[in-house]
Design a protein around this motif. Structure first.
Motif, PDB file in Angstrom:
ATOM      1  N   LEU B  46      20.569  38.186  77.602  1.00 19.46           N
ATOM      2  CA  LEU B  46      20.952  37.400  78.777  1.00 19.46           C
ATOM      3  C   LEU B  46      19.716  37.059  79.608  1.00 19.46           C
ATOM      4  O   LEU B  46      18.968  37.953  80.024  1.00 19.46           O
ATOM      5  N   LEU B  47      19.524  35.762  79.862  1.00 18.73           N
ATOM      6  CA  LEU B  47      18.392  35.314  80.680  1.00 18.73           C
ATOM      7  C   LEU B  47      18.829  34.859  82.068  1.00 18.73           C
ATOM      8  O   LEU B  47      18.224  35.228  83.081  1.00 18.73           O
ATOM      9  N   ILE B  48      19.854  34.014  82.091  1.00 15.27           N
ATOM     10  CA  ILE B  48      20.325  33.392  83.329  1.00 15.27           C
ATOM     11  C   ILE B  48      21.836  33.593  83.413  1.00 15.27           C
ATOM     12  O   ILE B  48      22.549  33.342  82.438  1.00 15.27           O
ATOM     13  N   HIS B  49      22.316  34.032  84.566  1.00  8.23           N
ATOM     14  CA  HIS B  49      23.767  34.129  84.766  1.00  8.23           C
ATOM     15  C   HIS B  49      24.174  33.295  85.975  1.00  8.23           C
ATOM     16  O   HIS B  49      23.365  33.014  86.863  1.00  8.23           O
ATOM     17  N   ASP B  50      25.429  32.877  85.961  1.00  4.21           N
ATOM     18  CA  ASP B  50      25.964  32.056  87.048  1.00  4.21           C
ATOM     19  C   ASP B  50      25.083  30.839  87.303  1.00  4.21           C
ATOM     20  O   ASP B  50      24.760  30.522  88.463  1.00  4.21           O
ATOM     21  N   SER B  52      22.194  29.809  87.627  1.00  4.42           N
ATOM     22  CA  SER B  52      20.829  29.727  88.149  1.00  4.42           C
ATOM     23  C   SER B  52      20.220  31.076  88.532  1.00  4.42           C
ATOM     24  O   SER B  52      19.107  31.113  89.075  1.00  4.42           O
ATOM     25  N   ASN B  53      20.913  32.159  88.247  1.00  6.04           N
ATOM     26  CA  ASN B  53      20.419  33.479  88.639  1.00  6.04           C
ATOM     27  C   ASN B  53      19.682  34.171  87.503  1.00  6.04           C
ATOM     28  O   ASN B  53      20.254  34.423  86.438  1.00  6.04           O
ATOM     29  N   LEU B  54      18.435  34.481  87.754  1.00  6.29           N
ATOM     30  CA  LEU B  54      17.595  35.117  86.748  1.00  6.29           C
ATOM     31  C   LEU B  54      18.006  36.572  86.585  1.00  6.29           C
ATOM     32  O   LEU B  54      18.083  37.320  87.567  1.00  6.29           O
ATOM     33  N   GLU B  55      18.278  36.966  85.367  1.00  4.61           N
ATOM     34  CA  GLU B  55      18.626  38.359  85.103  1.00  4.61           C
ATOM     35  C   GLU B  55      17.409  39.241  85.370  1.00  4.61           C
ATOM     36  O   GLU B  55      16.259  38.833  85.153  1.00  4.61           O
ATOM     37  N   THR B  56      17.656  40.439  85.837  1.00  7.57           N
ATOM     38  CA  THR B  56      16.588  41.382  86.147  1.00  7.57           C
ATOM     39  C   THR B  56      15.672  41.582  84.943  1.00  7.57           C
ATOM     40  O   THR B  56      16.126  41.795  83.821  1.00  7.57           O
ATOM     41  N   GLY B  57      14.367  41.497  85.200  1.00  8.33           N
ATOM     42  CA  GLY B  57      13.382  41.732  84.146  1.00  8.33           C
ATOM     43  C   GLY B  57      13.005  40.505  83.342  1.00  8.33           C
ATOM     44  O   GLY B  57      12.091  40.563  82.518  1.00  8.33           O
ATOM     45  N   VAL B  58      13.671  39.397  83.586  1.00  8.17           N
ATOM     46  CA  VAL B  58      13.377  38.159  82.852  1.00  8.17           C
ATOM     47  C   VAL B  58      12.236  37.422  83.557  1.00  8.17           C
ATOM     48  O   VAL B  58      12.265  37.271  84.780  1.00  8.17           O
ATOM     49  N   PRO B  59      11.251  36.954  82.798  1.00  7.40           N
ATOM     50  CA  PRO B  59      10.112  36.265  83.424  1.00  7.40           C
ATOM     51  C   PRO B  59      10.527  35.047  84.238  1.00  7.40           C
ATOM     52  O   PRO B  59      11.471  34.328  83.876  1.00  7.40           O
ATOM     53  N   SER B  60       9.789  34.800  85.293  1.00  9.96           N
ATOM     54  CA  SER B  60      10.155  33.728  86.222  1.00  9.96           C
ATOM     55  C   SER B  60       9.903  32.330  85.660  1.00  9.96           C
ATOM     56  O   SER B  60      10.285  31.343  86.297  1.00  9.96           O
ATOM     57  N   ARG B  61       9.281  32.220  84.500  1.00  8.01           N
ATOM     58  CA  ARG B  61       9.109  30.889  83.899  1.00  8.01           C
ATOM     59  C   ARG B  61      10.440  30.315  83.392  1.00  8.01           C
ATOM     60  O   ARG B  61      10.537  29.128  83.097  1.00  8.01           O
ATOM     61  N   PHE B  62      11.455  31.179  83.285  1.00  8.25           N
ATOM     62  CA  PHE B  62      12.784  30.738  82.891  1.00  8.25           C
ATOM     63  C   PHE B  62      13.592  30.405  84.144  1.00  8.25           C
ATOM     64  O   PHE B  62      13.572  31.151  85.120  1.00  8.25           O
ATOM     65  N   SER B  63      14.326  29.292  84.091  1.00 11.89           N
ATOM     66  CA  SER B  63      15.183  28.945  85.212  1.00 11.89           C
ATOM     67  C   SER B  63      16.374  28.131  84.724  1.00 11.89           C
ATOM     68  O   SER B  63      16.349  27.572  83.625  1.00 11.89           O
ATOM     69  N   GLY B  64      17.397  28.083  85.558  1.00 11.48           N
ATOM     70  CA  GLY B  64      18.587  27.311  85.243  1.00 11.48           C
ATOM     71  C   GLY B  64      19.105  26.608  86.470  1.00 11.48           C
ATOM     72  O   GLY B  64      18.882  27.054  87.602  1.00 11.48           O
ATOM     73  N   SER B  65      19.807  25.510  86.241  1.00 17.01           N
ATOM     74  CA  SER B  65      20.394  24.772  87.358  1.00 17.01           C
ATOM     75  C   SER B  65      21.641  24.045  86.880  1.00 17.01           C
ATOM     76  O   SER B  65      21.906  23.959  85.665  1.00 17.01           O
ATOM     77  N   GLY B  66      22.366  23.501  87.831  1.00 16.33           N
ATOM     78  CA  GLY B  66      23.535  22.701  87.512  1.00 16.33           C
ATOM     79  C   GLY B  66      24.830  23.298  88.003  1.00 16.33           C
ATOM     80  O   GLY B  66      24.877  24.467  88.413  1.00 16.33           O
ATOM     81  N   SER B  67      25.863  22.493  87.963  1.00  9.57           N
ATOM     82  CA  SER B  67      27.207  22.928  88.295  1.00  9.57           C
ATOM     83  C   SER B  67      28.185  21.866  87.822  1.00  9.57           C
ATOM     84  O   SER B  67      27.781  20.727  87.534  1.00  9.57           O
ATOM     85  N   GLY B  68      29.437  22.244  87.750  1.00  7.98           N
ATOM     86  CA  GLY B  68      30.449  21.294  87.296  1.00  7.98           C
ATOM     87  C   GLY B  68      30.456  21.180  85.778  1.00  7.98           C
ATOM     88  O   GLY B  68      30.911  22.080  85.077  1.00  7.98           O
ATOM     89  N   THR B  69      29.927  20.094  85.262  1.00  6.67           N
ATOM     90  CA  THR B  69      29.902  19.902  83.811  1.00  6.67           C
ATOM     91  C   THR B  69      28.499  19.792  83.231  1.00  6.67           C
ATOM     92  O   THR B  69      28.338  19.799  82.006  1.00  6.67           O
ATOM     93  N   GLY B  70      27.488  19.646  84.061  1.00  5.28           N
ATOM     94  CA  GLY B  70      26.133  19.452  83.554  1.00  5.28           C
ATOM     95  C   GLY B  70      25.166  20.539  84.007  1.00  5.28           C
ATOM     96  O   GLY B  70      25.098  20.875  85.186  1.00  5.28           O
ATOM     97  N   PHE B  71      24.443  21.104  83.046  1.00  9.94           N
ATOM     98  CA  PHE B  71      23.547  22.229  83.313  1.00  9.94           C
ATOM     99  C   PHE B  71      22.220  22.030  82.589  1.00  9.94           C
ATOM    100  O   PHE B  71      22.160  21.404  81.547  1.00  9.94           O
ATOM    101  N   THR B  72      21.185  22.629  83.173  1.00  9.95           N
ATOM    102  CA  THR B  72      19.845  22.521  82.611  1.00  9.95           C
ATOM    103  C   THR B  72      19.196  23.885  82.569  1.00  9.95           C
ATOM    104  O   THR B  72      19.320  24.665  83.514  1.00  9.95           O
TER     105      THR B  72
END
Lengths: 122, 107
Positions: B46-50, B52-72
């Motif tokens: 697990l890298l990102i939950h909900d 856009s939330n970075l899981e503990t211990g995951v490097p900050s170069r990973f990120s997520g965004s979006g809501s509804g039907t489209g996510f990045t």
């Protein structure tokens, strides 16, 4: 350290049965919902089943209802998957996975086992 | 069932590149979206939950965004150890469903 260790996989003939186990350690097993997720060779991930911390709620993929049964024994820190009437397309690595949020069945899997391979073939 | 469609299915990039993967849901899932990394022969991580939330211990170069039907999902600067297959997964409703995966390779 959280550990999930699956066992019970192997080669089984079509129509046969198998019971998978997942031994949990390093956390309070009885407070977390648990899941099974499978992955056919070379394919993507497929959620199979979930069970709440006290077995109050059990969910299973519609395509597997009637053949697969999830259960747990909190006294033994163990999760199980009983698989009956197995078919060739059930061939997969089966992972047990912990739900991230204590006390909730939320569908976010923060710890996974190493997986156990089930091969259904004559 | 909610269908999750990832794009692209495979991607080749150079070390240091910014990498973006998209995930589209067949219906509104709010922010009930996770991202996992799976290396060959290993269990998913697990890298990102909900969304856009970075899981503990995951490097900050990973990120997520979006809501509804489209996510990045974005890796800001690709590292050699990021070679893996990435999956999105919705948990808005049962059955939980995954995207088909995006296989990331080094150019």
């Amino acid at each position: 350290e959280v550990q999930l260790v699956e066992s019970g996989g192997g080669l089984v003939k079509p129509g046969g049965s198998l019971r998978l186990s997942c031994a949990a350690s390093g956390f309070t097993f009885s407070t977390y919902s648990m899941n099974w997720v499978r992955q056919a060779p070379g394919k993507g991930l497929e959620w199979v089943s979930a069970i709440s911390s006290r077995s109050d709620y059990i969910y299973i993929s519609d395509s597997l209802k009637g053949r697969f049964t999830i259960s747990r024994d909190n006294a033994k820190n163990s999760l199980y998957l009983q698989m009956d009437r197995l078919r060739a397309d059930d061939t997969a690595v089966y992972y047990c996975a912990r739900d991230r949020v204590v006390g909730a069945t939320r569908g976010t899997f923060d710890y996974w086992g190493q997986g156990t391979l089930v091969t259904v073939s004559s | 069932d909610i269908q999750m469609t990832q794009s692209p299915s495979s991607l080749s990039a150079s070390v240091g590149d910014r990498v973006t993967i998209t995930c589209q849901a067949s219906q509104d899932i709010s922010k009930y979206l996770n991202w996992y990394q799976q290396k060959p022969g290993k269990a998913p991580n697990l890298l990102i939950h909900d969304a856009s939330n970075l899981e503990t211990g995951v490097p900050s170069r990973f990120s997520g965004s979006g809501s509804g039907t489209g996510f990045t999902f974005t890796i800001s600067s690709l590292q050699p150890e990021d070679i893996a297959t990435y999956y999105c997964q919705q948990f808005n409703s049962l059955p939980y469903t995954f995207g088909q995966g995006t296989k990331l390779e080094i150019k």
